[in-house]
Design an enzyme around this catalytic site. Structure first.
Site, short mmCIF file in Angstrom:
data_model
loop_
_atom_site.label_atom_id
_atom_site.label_comp_id
_atom_site.label_asym_id
_atom_site.label_seq_id
_atom_site.Cartn_x
_atom_site.Cartn_y
_atom_site.Cartn_z
N PRO A 119 0.83 -1.17 -0.16
CA PRO A 119 -0.47 0.31 -0.16
C PRO A 119 0.80 1.21 -0.22
CG PRO A 119 -0.38 -1.06 2.04
CD PRO A 119 0.74 -2.02 0.99
N ASP A 133 -2.15 2.47 2.61
CA ASP A 133 -0.79 2.69 3.44
C ASP A 133 -1.98 4.35 4.25
OD1 ASP A 133 0.17 2.01 5.96
OD2 ASP A 133 2.47 2.45 4.98
N TRP A 144 4.67 0.52 10.15
CA TRP A 144 5.16 0.07 9.28
C TRP A 144 4.62 -1.84 10.36
CZ3 TRP A 144 7.88 0.23 4.67
CH2 TRP A 144 8.19 1.49 4.65
N GLN A 160 12.13 -1.17 -0.12
CA GLN A 160 11.64 -1.55 0.48
C GLN A 160 12.09 -2.99 1.36
OE1 GLN A 160 7.93 -0.70 1.91
NE2 GLN A 160 8.45 1.36 0.75
N TRP A 211 8.85 -2.69 3.84
CA TRP A 211 7.40 -3.42 4.01
C TRP A 211 8.07 -5.08 3.55
CZ3 TRP A 211 4.44 -5.21 0.12
CH2 TRP A 211 3.65 -5.61 0.33
N LYS A 254 21.17 9.11 -7.90
CA LYS A 254 19.86 9.37 -7.64
C LYS A 254 18.80 10.65 -7.79
CE LYS A 254 18.26 7.29 -3.28
NZ LYS A 254 18.40 7.37 -1.61
N LYS A 307 13.50 15.59 -5.75
CA LYS A 307 13.51 16.66 -5.94
C LYS A 307 14.65 17.81 -5.99
CE LYS A 307 8.47 16.11 -6.14
NZ LYS A 307 7.29 15.02 -4.66
#
Ligand SMILES: [Zn+2]
Ligand SMILES: [Zn+2]
Length: 1017
Positions: free
Chosen positions: A34, A73, A501, A535, A539, A572, A575
């Protein structure tokens, strides 16, 4: 095209038809990781979404029932921090003042602030997932399942409350779990200090300790030495320093003169008293095994509130827990020097104070990795806190064992990034001193009796059956109190919420409201999940940890961990660097299929993915456009020829090139299925790309003429049915990868396929037809291709253009029996004949020479005579004997020549060009006869007429008339090849002179000859 198809999917309800296809068939279980929908989706989200879509579509087309439910989530720091920013709160006090109820309401409504954007991008990239009934982690039922799992852990004694040093974010005001901390390490360079601690009873004598966190010196309660390390007392100038002997060189690197005055084991220092640098404590030296000489001085300053080792030493030695820094990261306001300062800001002040008092031996710059908050980027501190933990450290064996059941992509993660992490799993700091999250379902009375609630019903029973519990978030849940069973005192809930988490890690069962509902649908492990590499300790870990702790199982069978998206230079994306690419830019310019194909075909999941628009343009050009052109080639001619389903031809009557194509196609089907079954999508894309390339550059190019034929003969039917079958199968085969162009192909071709379903995505995935695999045909075709390749090289090294026909090519090798393949070779190379020879001796002349440097010393004056004898032998005879040695006599002298005494040079016979392609040798006969020159001229004229046809934009089948004016050679050529010329250009007549009513007239220079061509209809 893609937008039209999206609308057709909507109108035809194709997504839900696809999801509900195969209901009742074998289940393929998938869980959507999610995302938090309070920010815009980026390229990396798109990446994960299309990878998931690829396999879900594939499994569905393979006949599995593949439910696909989206999820969101909703809880936790990510949401709270963005709301805090919006409301411009500095810290938690701002939230408390504002009111938790109001704050949480804003959190709740902000959760879905970008959900439309998410839905839009999800649809636009073609992710077939049900967005209408998502699971959300803030849903009452979801939370209830989470509670249920926590209670199971509690009952197994896997949850405990402890005061421990935890990684703590002072800005967020809460502890973080180790897997959260693992995500936020950065390499920083800081000033480290060698600090002097004066001994209480020896003048000018100091213990030397080293620290990178001077701010903790205020809370110093002891110095630790290792009992087994050798220490020295060194006289430097007029003072004495004590530290580990092993570190003499580094500690005194700046000193020219020093003397060791004493040596002793660490345990001799035990209990030595020293003067505190700050405050009025009575600190002493203690012993600790963890102290090492890896860096520093071998003496460690102990501040129990701010380090795990320190805390353990203090506990063992009964030292006080001095905690001068408040939970907000600031020093107590009343402290001198540092009162009110943020902990990291205190370093400079403290260093200055130490320096002014002569307590700083030296300072140095020190590079190390330091944890920062993964959400708010504040520096973390290790901080003694009360917290609730899951005893993961006791489950390490199970974690490792269950991980063995998981198929990781890339494989290295299994025993690398993930395996290392679980082997050393730490207890999971579960509780968060925050507001917007799943409340920790623990109630306590003042006598520390504890009740753990595992369901809504259980809670209702505590407070009376008629209670309505529609929202169990803070602050409502905190208002629920009930009497203690044991002492009748009022029980209050622990105010904490839990780590978000943990929420998302419960998705496999909580999304189903298991075990309260749908217990039949729930089973671990799920078959497949895929998310970004970030993740791995997020997750992927929480799923694995919870499944292991609650169910004793692995959570998933297959997991794809996708590498970072980086920019063109490999940096990488972020923004702040301004190097991110908006997925919409790509979707609008190049389309979803090009984007998807690029993401699948540009490497394995483990490698970082360079992402920039030009790369996607290239993917479009190479694959998507090529497919498009092949399809339009087929449909254009199919329309002209009125191709329909009645055109049928058994395989054995088809042209060998068509049977080769179908064999290649079936090989491709078999490969792609095998690759996708083991989740190796990258290899699948390579296979598909190379097939599409061959289909376009070999099959279509060499078969073009077969579609141009006027009469409907067997060969033409063979070409049509074979290309149709190929495109039809291909559209289904690529459907999971590029759902749009495959759908377009399917729709375009469906009129020739009476069995076609409504959408390509409702078709069954192609299966191998073993009867169509023809290894011999493939081998022969490869042979033919190599001949063509070598022939092209020969042509270009002879500088003869392709349009100049030549007599023949000679191929040294076995004979290619198929006349059809021979025809292809002849057409491709523009030669009249192809011959096969066993050896090259007809085309090579050898010259044998003598190496005087080697023969001279051996035979001296005889060398000229030896040369003479050699010249009487044929080169072939010498070559044959060369390996065994050539022996003869000159006068009485026996002569023996070996390979090393001879030079062999080879020369290709005049009029031939030799070319070699990986062991295959061909000779091109380069003689251009008068007849061939005429034919070349005719071909040049054909090409000019074709250019003019194109310029007039004439329909493929339009007939024309041609007039020409030019020198005699041109007229002769055109007369000789008149039929050929008419055929190639669809001309009714080609006549000398100018056409009066010409639609186009052009003057050309052909090999230096001026030719005027006019065209009329
Ligand atoms: Zn933070
Ligand atoms: Zn009690």
């Amino acid at each position: 095209m893609e937008k039209t198809i999206l609308k057709e999917w909507d109108d035809g309800d194709i997504i839900s038809k696809s999801i509900n296809a195969n209901k009742g068939a074998e289940l393929f279980r998938f869980i959507e990781g999610p995302p938090t929908a309070n920010g815009s989706p980026g390229v990396h989200h798109v990446y994960a979404r299309v990878i998931k879509d690829l396999f879900l579509r594939y499994k569905s087309m393979k006949g599995y029932y593949v439910p696909r439910v989206s999820g969101w989530d909703c809880h936790g720091l990510p949401v709270e921090i963005s709301v805090e920013k919006e409301l411009q709160f500095e810290d938690k006090a701002g939230i408390e003042k504002y009111g938790i109820e109001r704050f949480n309401n804003i959190c709740r409504s902000s959760v879905f602030s970008h959900i439309d954007e998410w839905a839009e991008v999800t649809k636009r990239v073609g992710f077939f997932i049900d967005l209408t009934k998502p699971y959300t982690t803030m849903d009452l039922h979801y939370i209830e399942s989470v509670w249920w799992s926590l209670k199971r852990l509690w009952e197994r004694d896997l949850i405990y409350e402890g005061h421990y040093v935890v990684p703590y974010c002072p800005r967020c005001g809460t502890a973080l779990s180790t897997h959260e901390v693992a995500q936020g390490y950065e390499t920083i360079t800081e000033e480290a200090a060698f600090v002097k601690f004066p001994l209480s009873d020896q003048r000018e004598t100091y213990f030397l300790a080293w620290t990178t966190t001077p701010w903790t010196l205020l809370s110093n309660v002891a110095l630790a030495v290792n009992p087994n390390i050798l220490y020295v007392k060194v006289k430097v100038k007029n003072q004495f320093l004590i530290f580990a002997k092993e570190l003499l060189q580094t500690v005194l690197s700046d000193e020219l003169h020093f003397t060791i005055v004493a040596e002793f084991q660490g345990n001799e220092l035990n209990g030595t008293r020293y003067v505190p640098l700050f405050g009025d404590r009575q600190p002493t030296v203690v012993l600790a095994e963890f102290v090492s000489t890896a860096e520093g001085t071998g003496i460690v300053h102990i501040a129990p509130a701010f380090g795990e080792d320190d805390f353990n030493v203090a506990k063992a030695e009964g030292l006080p827990l001095v905690q001068l820094v408040k939970p907000d990261g600031r020093f107590d306001a009343h402290l001198p020097l540092v009162g009110g300062l943020f902990f990291t800001d205190a370093n400079a002040v403290i260093m200055k104070s130490l320096a002014s008092r002569g307590l700083l031996h030296k300072r140095e710059m020190y590079e190390h990795s330091y944890p920062f908050c993964w959400r708010c980027e504040a520096p973390l501190m290790y901080y003694a806190r009360r917290a609730w933990f899951i005893r993961m450290s006791s489950l390490r064996e199970a974690l490792v064992r269950n991980n063995e059941m998981v198929q990781w992509h890339p494989k290295t993660v299994k025993h690398g990034r993930f395996g290392n992490f679980i082997e050393n799993a730490r207890d999971w700091a579960l509780s968060r001193e925050r507001y917007w999250g799943t409340p920790l379902p623990i109630w306590k009375c003042r006598n520390n009796h504890v009740v753990f609630i595992g369901s809504i019903d259980e809670l209702k029973q505590r407070i009376g059956d008629d209670a309505t519990l529609s929202d169990i978030h803070k602050p409502y849940i905190d208002r629920i109190v009930f009497p203690c069973d044991e002492c009748a005192e009022i029980m209050h809930r622990i105010p904490d919420v839990i780590d978000c988490w943990y929420d998302s890690g419960c998705a496999p069962f909580a999304s189903l409201h298991y075990p309260f509902e749908r217990s039949d649908d729930f089973k671990l492990p799920v078959d497949f999940i895929a998310e970004g590499v970030d993740q791995t300790r997020g997750w992927f870990y929480s799923l694995h940890a919870i499944a292991s702790a609650v169910f004793g199982s692995n959570a998933y069978s297959t997991v794809i961990s996708l590498g970072h998206i980086v920019d063109e230079q490999g940096r990488k994306m972020s923004k702040s660097k301004g190097n991110t690419v908006d997925p919409w830019q790509i979707l609008n310019n190049e389309g979803a299929d090009s984007l998807r194909w690029y993401l699948f075909s540009s490497g394995n999941p483990g490698t970082p993915k360079r992402f920039y628009e030009d790369a996607i343009i290239e993917s479009q050009r190479k694959t998507i456009s090529t497919l498009w052109h092949i399809l339009s080639f087929f449909t254009t001619y199919a329309e002209i020829d009125r191709y329909d389903v009645t055109w049928q031809l058994a395989d054995e009557h088809r042209n060998v090139i068509d049977r080769w194509l179908l064999s290649r196609l079936n090989g491709l089907v078999s490969d792609v299925v095998e690759y996708l079954d083991r989740y190796d999508y990258y290899l699948a894309t390579l296979a598909i790309d190379s097939f599409i390339g061959e289909l376009s550059n070999w099959f279509v190019r060499t078969s073009r003429r077969r579609f141009w034929k006027n009469e409907k003969d067997l060969d033409k039917i063979s070409a049509y049915v074979s290309l149709f079958e190929t495109l039809w199968t291909l559209s289904t085969l690529i459907a999971p990868f590029v759902p749009f162009i495959s759908e377009y192909m399917h729709k375009t071709l469906a009129r020739y396929a009476p069995e076609a379903r409504e959408s390509v995505h409702l078709e069954t995935y192609p299966a191998l037809r073993p009867d169509r695999l023809l290894p011999e045909a493939e081998r022969d075709m490869d042979y033919a291709k190599r001949i063509v390749e070598a022939g092209r090289v020969a042509r270009s090294s002879a500088h003869i253009k392709t349009r100049q026909p030549l007599t023949r090519i000679i191929c040294v090798g076995p004979e290619l029996e198929s006349t059809e393949l021979q025809t292809i070779i002849k057409n491709e190379l523009n030669v009249k004949a192809i011959d096969f020879e066993k050896g090259d001796d007809k085309f090579i002349e050898y010259e044998i020479g003598l190496k005087f440097a080697s023969v001279g010393p051996k035979y001296k004056d005889l060398a000229p005579k030896i040369k003479q004898v050699l010249s009487t032998l044929t080169p072939q005879a010498v070559l044959e004997k060369m390996n065994d040695g050539i022996e003869f006599e000159i006068g009485q002298t026996p002569i023996s020549l070996s390979k090393d005494d001879l030079t062999v040079s080879e020369k290709v016979r005049g009029g031939f060009i030799k070319s070699e392609d990986s062991g295959l040798v061909v000779f091109l006969d380069t003689e251009i006869t008068a007849e061939l020159r005429k034919e070349s001229l005719a071909r040049e004229v054909v090409r000019r007429i074709q250019v003019m046809r194109k310029e007039l934009d004439l329909p493929y089948a339009a007939q024309i008339r041609v007039g020409y004016q030019g020198p005699a050679e041109v007229s002769q050529a055109i007369r000789t090849f008149n039929a050929y010329l008419k055929d190639e250009t669809l001309s009714k007549s080609v006549v000398k002179g100018d056409l009066k009513n010409a639609r186009l007239r052009k003057e050309w220079m052909i090999d230096g000859r001026r030719v005027v061509i006019s065209i009329a209809e």
